[in-house]
Scaffold this motif. Sequence first.
Motif, PDB file in Angstrom:
ATOM      1  N   MET A 156       1.212  -1.134   0.387  1.00 23.49           N
ATOM      2  CA  MET A 156      -0.043  -0.134   0.335  1.00 23.49           C
ATOM      3  C   MET A 156       1.436   1.132   0.397  1.00 23.49           C
ATOM      4  N   GLY A 157       0.435   1.888  -0.751  1.00 27.79           N
ATOM      5  CA  GLY A 157       1.047   3.350  -0.699  1.00 27.79           C
ATOM      6  C   GLY A 157       1.266   4.301   0.435  1.00 27.79           C
ATOM      7  N   LEU A 158       1.213   5.775   0.724  1.00 26.52           N
ATOM      8  CA  LEU A 158       1.617   6.382   1.433  1.00 26.52           C
ATOM      9  C   LEU A 158       0.143   6.781   1.506  1.00 26.52           C
ATOM     10  N   TRP A 159      -0.928   7.544   2.801  1.00 25.49           N
ATOM     11  CA  TRP A 159      -1.251   8.443   3.119  1.00 25.49           C
ATOM     12  C   TRP A 159      -1.551  10.076   2.684  1.00 25.49           C
ATOM     13  N   PHE A 160      -2.257  11.008   2.707  1.00 22.00           N
ATOM     14  CA  PHE A 160      -1.679  12.467   2.484  1.00 22.00           C
ATOM     15  C   PHE A 160      -1.214  13.053   3.535  1.00 22.00           C
ATOM     16  N   GLU A 161      -1.477  12.368   4.938  1.00 22.10           N
ATOM     17  CA  GLU A 161      -0.762  13.018   6.041  1.00 22.10           C
ATOM     18  C   GLU A 161       0.208  12.370   6.503  1.00 22.10           C
ATOM     19  N   GLU A 162       1.116  11.308   5.677  1.00 19.49           N
ATOM     20  CA  GLU A 162       2.167  10.230   5.185  1.00 19.49           C
ATOM     21  C   GLU A 162       2.842  11.239   4.559  1.00 19.49           C
ATOM     22  N   LEU A 163       2.973  12.177   3.634  1.00 22.14           N
ATOM     23  CA  LEU A 163       3.080  12.865   2.559  1.00 22.14           C
ATOM     24  C   LEU A 163       3.917  14.062   2.667  1.00 22.14           C
ATOM     25  N   THR A 164       4.501  14.545   4.059  1.00 28.89           N
ATOM     26  CA  THR A 164       5.074  15.387   4.362  1.00 28.89           C
ATOM     27  C   THR A 164       6.246  15.933   3.762  1.00 28.89           C
ATOM     28  N   PRO A 165       6.559  17.363   3.680  1.00 34.07           N
ATOM     29  CA  PRO A 165       7.012  18.435   3.161  1.00 34.07           C
ATOM     30  C   PRO A 165       8.448  17.344   3.444  1.00 34.07           C
ATOM     31  N   GLY A 166       9.636  17.410   2.474  1.00 35.74           N
ATOM     32  CA  GLY A 166      10.827  17.248   2.958  1.00 35.74           C
ATOM     33  C   GLY A 166      10.922  15.641   3.039  1.00 35.74           C
ATOM     34  N   LEU A 167       9.865  14.940   3.115  1.00 36.38           N
ATOM     35  CA  LEU A 167      10.335  13.407   3.061  1.00 36.38           C
ATOM     36  C   LEU A 167      10.776  13.114   2.321  1.00 36.38           C
ATOM     37  N   VAL A 168      12.297  12.159   1.824  1.00 36.85           N
ATOM     38  CA  VAL A 168      13.286  11.593   1.140  1.00 36.85           C
ATOM     39  C   VAL A 168      12.780  10.098   0.510  1.00 36.85           C
ATOM     40  N   ILE A 169      12.528   9.428   0.014  1.00 36.71           N
ATOM     41  CA  ILE A 169      11.990   7.892  -0.382  1.00 36.71           C
ATOM     42  C   ILE A 169      13.038   7.605  -1.636  1.00 36.71           C
ATOM     43  N   GLU A 170      14.267   6.791  -1.173  1.00 36.68           N
ATOM     44  CA  GLU A 170      14.793   6.220  -2.067  1.00 36.68           C
ATOM     45  C   GLU A 170      14.223   4.720  -2.862  1.00 36.68           C
ATOM     46  N   HIS A 171      13.805   4.505  -3.120  1.00 33.36           N
ATOM     47  CA  HIS A 171      13.082   3.609  -4.180  1.00 33.36           C
ATOM     48  C   HIS A 171      13.863   2.547  -4.218  1.00 33.36           C
ATOM     49  N   GLN A 172      13.555   1.155  -3.974  1.00 37.72           N
ATOM     50  CA  GLN A 172      14.210  -0.067  -4.145  1.00 37.72           C
ATOM     51  C   GLN A 172      14.660  -0.673  -5.280  1.00 37.72           C
ATOM     52  N   ILE A 173      13.016  -0.001  -5.878  1.00 38.30           N
ATOM     53  CA  ILE A 173      12.895  -1.727  -7.504  1.00 38.30           C
ATOM     54  C   ILE A 173      13.477  -1.049  -7.927  1.00 38.30           C
ATOM     55  N   ARG A 174      14.420  -1.412  -8.825  1.00 38.65           N
ATOM     56  CA  ARG A 174      15.126  -0.586  -9.889  1.00 38.65           C
ATOM     57  C   ARG A 174      14.867  -1.214 -11.143  1.00 38.65           C
ATOM     58  N   ARG A 175      15.077  -0.630 -12.434  1.00 38.86           N
ATOM     59  CA  ARG A 175      14.768  -1.305 -13.985  1.00 38.86           C
ATOM     60  C   ARG A 175      15.806  -0.680 -14.958  1.00 38.86           C
ATOM     61  N   THR A 176      16.708  -2.129 -15.760  1.00 40.27           N
ATOM     62  CA  THR A 176      17.330  -1.823 -16.570  1.00 40.27           C
ATOM     63  C   THR A 176      16.374  -1.910 -17.836  1.00 40.27           C
ATOM     64  N   VAL A 177      16.574  -1.119 -18.616  1.00 44.14           N
ATOM     65  CA  VAL A 177      15.939  -0.675 -19.992  1.00 44.14           C
ATOM     66  C   VAL A 177      16.207  -1.624 -20.832  1.00 44.14           C
ATOM     67  N   THR A 178      15.329  -2.762 -22.005  1.00 48.73           N
ATOM     68  CA  THR A 178      16.124  -3.190 -22.717  1.00 48.73           C
ATOM     69  C   THR A 178      15.618  -2.292 -24.500  1.00 48.73           C
ATOM     70  N   GLU A 179      16.202  -3.220 -25.533  1.00 51.97           N
ATOM     71  CA  GLU A 179      16.027  -2.368 -26.301  1.00 51.97           C
ATOM     72  C   GLU A 179      14.570  -2.561 -26.329  1.00 51.97           C
ATOM     73  N   SER A 180      13.567  -3.878 -26.397  1.00 48.40           N
ATOM     74  CA  SER A 180      12.484  -3.989 -26.686  1.00 48.40           C
ATOM     75  C   SER A 180      11.842  -3.403 -25.378  1.00 48.40           C
ATOM     76  N   ASP A 181      11.799  -3.179 -24.647  1.00 48.04           N
ATOM     77  CA  ASP A 181      11.168  -1.797 -23.997  1.00 48.04           C
ATOM     78  C   ASP A 181      11.251  -0.836 -24.999  1.00 48.04           C
ATOM     79  N   ASN A 182      12.246  -0.374 -25.609  1.00 48.33           N
ATOM     80  CA  ASN A 182      12.033   1.066 -26.775  1.00 48.33           C
ATOM     81  C   ASN A 182      10.970   1.115 -28.015  1.00 48.33           C
ATOM     82  N   VAL A 183      11.947   0.046 -28.457  1.00 49.13           N
ATOM     83  CA  VAL A 183      10.626  -1.048 -29.513  1.00 49.13           C
ATOM     84  C   VAL A 183       9.725  -0.048 -28.961  1.00 49.13           C
ATOM     85  N   LEU A 184       9.111  -1.622 -28.305  1.00 47.37           N
ATOM     86  CA  LEU A 184       7.802  -1.711 -28.372  1.00 47.37           C
ATOM     87  C   LEU A 184       6.865  -0.331 -27.875  1.00 47.37           C
TER      88      LEU A 184
END
Length: 150
Positions: free
Chosen positions: A1-29
């Motif tokens: 579940m994401g964050l509710w409005f009350e949890e999204l306080t100015p200054g909050l920094v989130i370093e997202h753990q999910i990364r993604r390698t971009v492929t040729e197929s991604d770009n062409v499709l």
Amino acid sequence: MGLWFEELTPGLVIEHQIRRTVTESDNVLFSTLTMNPQPLHLDEEFAKDSEFGTRVVNGLFTLSLVIGLSVTDISLGTTVANLGYEVVEMPAPVFHGDTIRVVSTILDARESKSRPTQGIVKLEHRGLNQRDELVSRVVRSALFHRRPAA
């Protein structure tokens, strides 16, 4: 579940753990699905003579990926709608094989005047490649649900 409005306080920094390698197929499709015939995205022989020396990933794919990588941590099931994009910058190209990670910062949050169960949040998403080069910066506003009453 994401964050509710009350949890999204100015200054909050989130370093997202999910990364993604971009492929040729991604770009062409993505390019062909969106009817974008730009040869810089699709034609390696054309792109060899460009300043990049190879095809570059469609910038709108990069924009979508950067925002998408933030969804699990921020807005999954808690957002109502995107309201607008104030800044969309692509300071460096993305190439096939680049791995993108995202850092998000909450810039502002205010209660909605017309929707008492919702609030408006301004977010910045920075997409970085595997060399920590900034490849995308997006500032957007979105409408979020407030935490439901218990």
